[in-house]
Design a protein around this motif. Structure first.
Motif, PDB file in Angstrom:
ATOM      1  N   THR A   1      -7.165  15.854   1.578  1.00  0.00           N
ATOM      2  CA  THR A   1      -6.155  15.826   2.636  1.00  0.00           C
ATOM      3  C   THR A   1      -6.194  17.055   3.535  1.00  0.00           C
TER       4      THR A   1
ATOM      5  N   PHE B   1       0.842  -1.192   0.000  1.00  0.00           N
ATOM      6  CA  PHE B   1       0.000   0.000   0.000  1.00  0.00           C
ATOM      7  C   PHE B   1       0.873   1.235   0.000  1.00  0.00           C
ATOM      8  N   GLY B   2       0.283   2.316  -0.361  1.00  0.00           N
ATOM      9  CA  GLY B   2       0.968   3.594  -0.428  1.00  0.00           C
ATOM     10  C   GLY B   2      -0.042   4.659  -0.776  1.00  0.00           C
ATOM     11  N   ASP B   3       0.426   5.838  -1.044  1.00  0.00           N
ATOM     12  CA  ASP B   3      -0.511   6.893  -1.410  1.00  0.00           C
ATOM     13  C   ASP B   3       0.162   7.883  -2.347  1.00  0.00           C
ATOM     14  N   THR B   4      -0.658   8.566  -3.085  1.00  0.00           N
ATOM     15  CA  THR B   4      -0.224   9.630  -3.968  1.00  0.00           C
ATOM     16  C   THR B   4      -1.192  10.787  -3.790  1.00  0.00           C
ATOM     17  N   VAL B   5      -0.684  11.954  -3.536  1.00  0.00           N
ATOM     18  CA  VAL B   5      -1.536  13.136  -3.449  1.00  0.00           C
ATOM     19  C   VAL B   5      -1.639  13.738  -4.842  1.00  0.00           C
TER      20      VAL B   5
ATOM     21  N   GLN C   1     -11.482   8.129 -10.997  1.00  0.00           N
ATOM     22  CA  GLN C   1     -12.047   6.901 -10.445  1.00  0.00           C
ATOM     23  C   GLN C   1     -12.659   6.037 -11.548  1.00  0.00           C
TER      24      GLN C   1
ATOM     25  N   GLN D   1      -9.562   1.433  -2.711  1.00  0.00           N
ATOM     26  CA  GLN D   1      -9.395   2.787  -3.208  1.00  0.00           C
ATOM     27  C   GLN D   1      -9.971   3.764  -2.192  1.00  0.00           C
ATOM     28  N   LEU D   2      -9.141   4.646  -1.716  1.00  0.00           N
ATOM     29  CA  LEU D   2      -9.583   5.719  -0.832  1.00  0.00           C
ATOM     30  C   LEU D   2      -9.231   7.026  -1.518  1.00  0.00           C
ATOM     31  N   ALA D   3     -10.221   7.819  -1.813  1.00  0.00           N
ATOM     32  CA  ALA D   3      -9.993   9.115  -2.454  1.00  0.00           C
ATOM     33  C   ALA D   3     -10.637  10.173  -1.581  1.00  0.00           C
TER      34      ALA D   3
END
Length: 193
Positions: free
Chosen positions: A189, A137-141, A153, A184-186
């Protein structure tokens, strides 16, 4: 482009609250991944519920159109199947009762995501190196408008559709195929806890 997989849309607050139960969400997930199952087999796969509990929860899910009898068998030995590949709901309904039920369901879904990710971390040492490398897992802003986020999406859904449809296509899957849940979490922030 192929048609999207079938989906059940929940609007009734009672149905939304019924689906929010962790065992019920797990049962629908099992039926979607493994196909028709009896309450006995579902209890074995869950490992945390009795056959009677699974039977009860399957009947409750059937009341709201999320599962149905698959035909054959009797009592707890009758097979059940999911009615659709996905469940959806309005994420911001105007009706206060429906909005409260959606909040309850979305919290339960998020709790389930966290539990599955935690279970993977707890057991990943037992996995083959290629799965440890591939999973994670990871994230991208990203800086987007609401419309662009909806488009993004939709494009992600389009990319995953061939893999989702693989099960229903009837073709023999490639060697080494496993069910993998892409979460998927959108979320913005700039919201503070």
């Amino acid at each position: 482009m192929s048609e999207p997989p079938p989906s059940v849309r929940l609007t009734d607050p009672r149905a939304l609250r019924a689906y929010a139960h962790p065992t019920r969400m797990a049962l629908v997930g099992l039926l979607r991944v493994h196909g028709p199952l009896t309450a006995t087999r579902a209890a074995e796969l869950l490992g945390t519920e009795s056959v009677a509990s699974c039977s009860f929860h399957l009947r409750q899910l059937a009341k709201y159109g999320l599962v149905e009898e698959a035909g054959g068998g009797r009592g707890r030995e009758k097979p059940w199947q999911a009615t659709a590949a996905f469940t959806s709901w309005d994420s911001s309904p105007a009706d206060p009762e429906q909005a409260a039920a959606v909040d309850t369901l979305q919290r339960a879904v998020l709790d389930g995501y966290f539990a599955r990710a935690s279970a993977w971390l707890a057991h990943r040492a037992e996995e083959a190196p290629e799965w440890n490398e591939a999973a994670g897992f990871g994230d991208t802003v990203v800086h987007v408008t609401a419309g662009e986020l909806l488009e993004l999406q939709a494009r992600i859904e389009e990319l995953t559709r061939p893999f989702v449809e693989r099960r229903s296509a009837g073709a023999e899957p490639p060697e080494g195929v496993r069910a993998v849940q892409l979460m998927q979490l959108a979320v913005p922030t700039d919201v503070r806890p």
